[in-house]
Design a protein around this motif. Structure first.
Motif, mmCIF file in Angstrom:
data_model
loop_
_atom_site.group_PDB
_atom_site.id
_atom_site.type_symbol
_atom_site.label_atom_id
_atom_site.label_comp_id
_atom_site.label_asym_id
_atom_site.label_seq_id
_atom_site.Cartn_x
_atom_site.Cartn_y
_atom_site.Cartn_z
ATOM 1 N N ASP A 80 2.834 37.168 52.359
ATOM 2 C CA ASP A 80 4.155 36.596 52.128
ATOM 3 C C ASP A 80 4.927 36.468 53.443
ATOM 4 O O ASP A 80 5.613 35.468 53.689
ATOM 5 N N ILE A 81 4.808 37.474 54.296
ATOM 6 C CA ILE A 81 5.509 37.469 55.582
ATOM 7 C C ILE A 81 4.987 36.338 56.471
ATOM 8 O O ILE A 81 5.777 35.564 57.036
ATOM 9 N N VAL A 377 12.032 35.869 57.708
ATOM 10 C CA VAL A 377 11.256 36.956 57.093
ATOM 11 C C VAL A 377 11.784 38.293 57.615
ATOM 12 O O VAL A 377 12.458 38.347 58.646
ATOM 13 N N SER A 378 11.448 39.352 56.911
ATOM 14 C CA SER A 378 12.035 40.660 57.211
ATOM 15 C C SER A 378 11.610 41.219 58.555
ATOM 16 O O SER A 378 12.232 42.148 59.070
ATOM 17 N N GLY A 415 11.838 45.660 53.440
ATOM 18 C CA GLY A 415 10.543 44.991 53.459
ATOM 19 C C GLY A 415 10.625 43.647 52.768
ATOM 20 O O GLY A 415 11.585 43.342 52.062
ATOM 21 N N GLU A 416 9.594 42.828 52.945
ATOM 22 C CA GLU A 416 9.647 41.440 52.517
ATOM 23 C C GLU A 416 9.903 41.265 51.023
ATOM 24 O O GLU A 416 10.740 40.474 50.613
ATOM 25 N N LEU A 417 9.185 41.998 50.194
ATOM 26 C CA LEU A 417 9.273 41.761 48.753
ATOM 27 C C LEU A 417 10.562 42.298 48.143
ATOM 28 O O LEU A 417 11.018 41.795 47.115
ATOM 29 N N GLY A 568 17.283 43.346 47.314
ATOM 30 C CA GLY A 568 16.969 43.049 45.918
ATOM 31 C C GLY A 568 16.356 44.221 45.184
ATOM 32 O O GLY A 568 15.683 44.038 44.167
ATOM 33 N N SER A 569 16.588 45.431 45.703
ATOM 34 C CA SER A 569 15.934 46.605 45.116
ATOM 35 C C SER A 569 16.690 47.199 43.937
ATOM 36 O O SER A 569 16.184 48.114 43.282
ATOM 37 N N LYS A 570 17.914 46.684 43.663
ATOM 38 C CA LYS A 570 18.700 47.242 42.561
ATOM 39 C C LYS A 570 19.341 46.122 41.748
ATOM 40 O O LYS A 570 19.661 45.055 42.271
ATOM 41 N N HIS A 571 19.561 46.381 40.481
ATOM 42 C CA HIS A 571 20.232 45.464 39.566
ATOM 43 C C HIS A 571 21.731 45.485 39.845
ATOM 44 O O HIS A 571 22.267 46.459 40.374
#
Length: 608
Positions: A80-81, A377-378, A415-417, A568-571
């Protein structure tokens, strides 16, 4: 990888002279050049890595233990990166000059190759979604490093009810380059090539230069620009109608096969937001039209000495003081000072954008219109694009896009994802940075006229960001619903556009012949259906956040940075909880809308 969308205001274009030394992008942090050995090596690596990944994992995901699954995810992330880095370089070069045929060919070829190379990876999300919940829960419980990726897995598995067979998914992936992507390019290249003969101008102007005249102090120039826009849009209206018909039909076909309950549902899934939350936002804004846009524009008509406003008056500057050109150095200092006053760390993160070639600010032939921040990218850093013309509003645009950049830098640590933020939260730092800059300028205002000008400008930006974008969202909802019933003529689309414009702007406006075609130039409808409500979401969220900050919420700055670092790690519920806020509460949106109404209250109170 998705290329960025521009900001939805008239961030204009004409000449970049007189503003100081405007920075340009240095893309060498991505690759030295299109023909460089580094670019070729990464492209070769990507082809091999994708084939190796498929050979190692296709049909075998269900048999992996936790350590092997983590290795699989990390390998996917690295692919992805590299793909994102390649595509970012091609995309940013293209946006610098969309009329350069070599750049257009380069991005098309890169996109073709990456699509071909990554087609074997389609199995990954499909196979992953076939894992039983109990099996996945056990894998996550067994490995803390794998558990970090649970938000990514949750978003993937939200698509479980809508995924197709492996064969169909691969076909759609392959076909994308001649589907929506091709129509997007046709739209972009057509828009970039349009020229407008504006009465009173010595030469024909491009789209951004013509849109810029809609904010000119001279009313005759604004009218001439509006009429020139209408004339050219009308000449090309069949093409634009064909683009919208085709894309809406393609989306309807995909949604039908995927059993999506509504045209908007896919966007809500990608934004990780519940449909009822978006509906609550939409309803709150529409209900507030009378106390926001309707009331403000009646006030503006009074200031302008007019009984009725024309569409070319909507973004007219107030004639309270002489128009001022803001040089680049002053704009830089204003924004960095505002950021630093909130938190020195924020200004430190922002400084490299100005010092290391991370901003492209000047107006150049063929350059993409508007403004955006692209995270690349990250493992690299974001790039910001502007079309800087030295207007006070351009300073706000700089503050806005730099906020995106700061957010993207902070989130890259995930990180990227996990760094990618849903659109609904992606506008948080940008609008907050804009608000910090506005408040600093407001505090420094020396006269009543200056304060009034700043307040009115901010109200207009908020109306553009909230009211106008929800009207756009309603237009898209109507467009896709109507297209599901059959082909739409240009007149059909024009009528849908006018129905939402009249409702949102209010009864003080008259609409010239030709304004019904102004849907044609909005890129969001083409590139990212239903994207636009994210702007209103972000503005409302930030207004509520800023109210908590102004009220002295303990440790606000630390909580704010933690929210940005989360990416994007949390709602959104989890991110807003430390601030005592909940976007799923319908009353939440009233807080943000009340801030806009409060600014209008202050403007009304200034009347003699």
């Amino acid at each position: 990888m998705t290329l960025p969308m521009p900001r939805p205001v008239f961030d204009a274009n004409a000449s970049s002279g007189g503003f100081g030394n405007l920075p340009e992008w240095d893309l060498r942090d991505l690759y030295p050049a299109p023909e460089s050995k580094e670019f070729a090596a990464d492209m070769d690596w990507l082809e091999t890595a994708c084939a190796d990944f498929a050979a190692a994992y296709e049909g075998k995901l269900a048999g992996l233990d936790a350590a092997a699954m983590l290795a699989c995810v990390l390998a996917y992330e690295q692919i992805d990166i590299v793909a994102g880095r390649l595509m970012s370089f091609a995309g940013l070069r293209y946006y610098q000059n969309t009329m350069d045929s070599d750049r257009a060919k380069f991005i098309a070829d890169v996109q073709d190759k990456i699509t071909t190379f990554t087609t074997p990876l389609v199995f990954f999300s499909l196979g992953f979604n076939r894992l039983e919940d109990a099996q996945l829960d056990a894998l996550i419980a067994a490995n803390a490093d794998l558990a970090r990726y649970k938000p990514v897995f949750d978003r993937m598995r939200a698509m479980r009810p809508h995924q197709l067979s492996d064969e169909l998914e691969k076909f759609l992936h392959d076909e994308s380059v001649v589907g929506a992507s091709a129509w997007n390019k046709l739209f972009d290249e057509t828009m970039a090539g349009l020229m407008f003969a504006v009465e009173g101008e010595e030469e024909e102007l491009n789209l951004e230069a013509t849109l810029n005249l809609l904010t000119d102090p001279v009313r005759a120039k604004r009218e001439a620009a509006a009429r020139a826009l209408a004339t050219v849009f009308d000449k090309h209206i069949k093409l634009f109608a064909r683009v919208h018909n085709t894309l809406a039909k393609e989306k309807e076909i995909h949604d039908r096969w995927r059993k999506m309950p509504s045209p908007q549902h896919g966007r809500h899934l990608s934004n990780h937001v519940e449909p009822e939350v978006v509906e609550a936002l939409r309803n709150a804004v529409v209900a507030a039209y009378p106390k926001l846009s309707h009331r403000y524009y009646r006030l503006k008509a009074k200031w302008m000495g007019l009984e009725r406003l024309q569409v070319w008056d909507r973004n007219a500057p107030l004639a309270l003081e002489a128009p001022r050109v803001v040089g680049w150095d002053e704009a830089t200092k204003t924004v960095l000072d505002a950021y630093g006053a909130f938190a020195p760390e924020m200004a430190e993160i922002a400084k490299p954008f100005f010092e290391k070639g991370w901003i492209d600010a000047g107006v150049k032939p063929g350059k993409a219109p508007g403004a955006f921040a692209h995270p690349t990218v990250s493992t690299v850093h974001p790039y910001v694009m502007l079309n800087y013309l030295g207007k006070p509003r351009d300073v706000m645009t700089l503050a806005h896009e730099l906020g995106h950049g700061v957010h993207q830098v902070l989130a890259a640590g995930q990180g990227e994802l996990l760094s990618s933020t849903p659109l609904t939260l992606a506008e948080t730092a940008s609008v907050f940075g804009e608000m910090l800059t506005f408040r600093k300028l407001l505090d420094q205002a020396k006269t009543k006229a200056e304060r009034k000008t700043l307040l009115a400008g901010k109200v207009e930006d908020m109306i553009n960001t909230v009211v106008r974008q929800i009207a756009f969202y309603d237009f898209e909802c109507k467009l896709h619903a109507a297209r599901a019933e059959g082909e739409l003529t240009p007149d059909d689309i024009n009528a849908l556009w006018m129905s939402v414009q009249a409702e949102s702007l209010g009864d003080v406006f008259d609409y010239m012949d030709g304004y019904e075609t102004f849907w044609a130039y909005i890129p969001h409808f083409v590139h990212s259906p239903f994207y636009v409500y994210a702007y209103a979401f972000g503005d409302g969220l930030v207004n509520a956040l800023y109210a908590a900050y102004a009220d002295g919420l303990p440790e606000f700055e630390a909580k704010y940075f933690e929210m940005l670092k989360a990416g994007g790690s949390k709602h959104h519920k989890e991110l807003l909880a430390p601030f005592g806020l909940d976007a799923s509460d319908p009353k939440f949106w009233d807080k943000g809308l009340s801030m806009i109404a409060g600014f209008i209250d202050e403007l009304e109170a200034m009347e003699d």
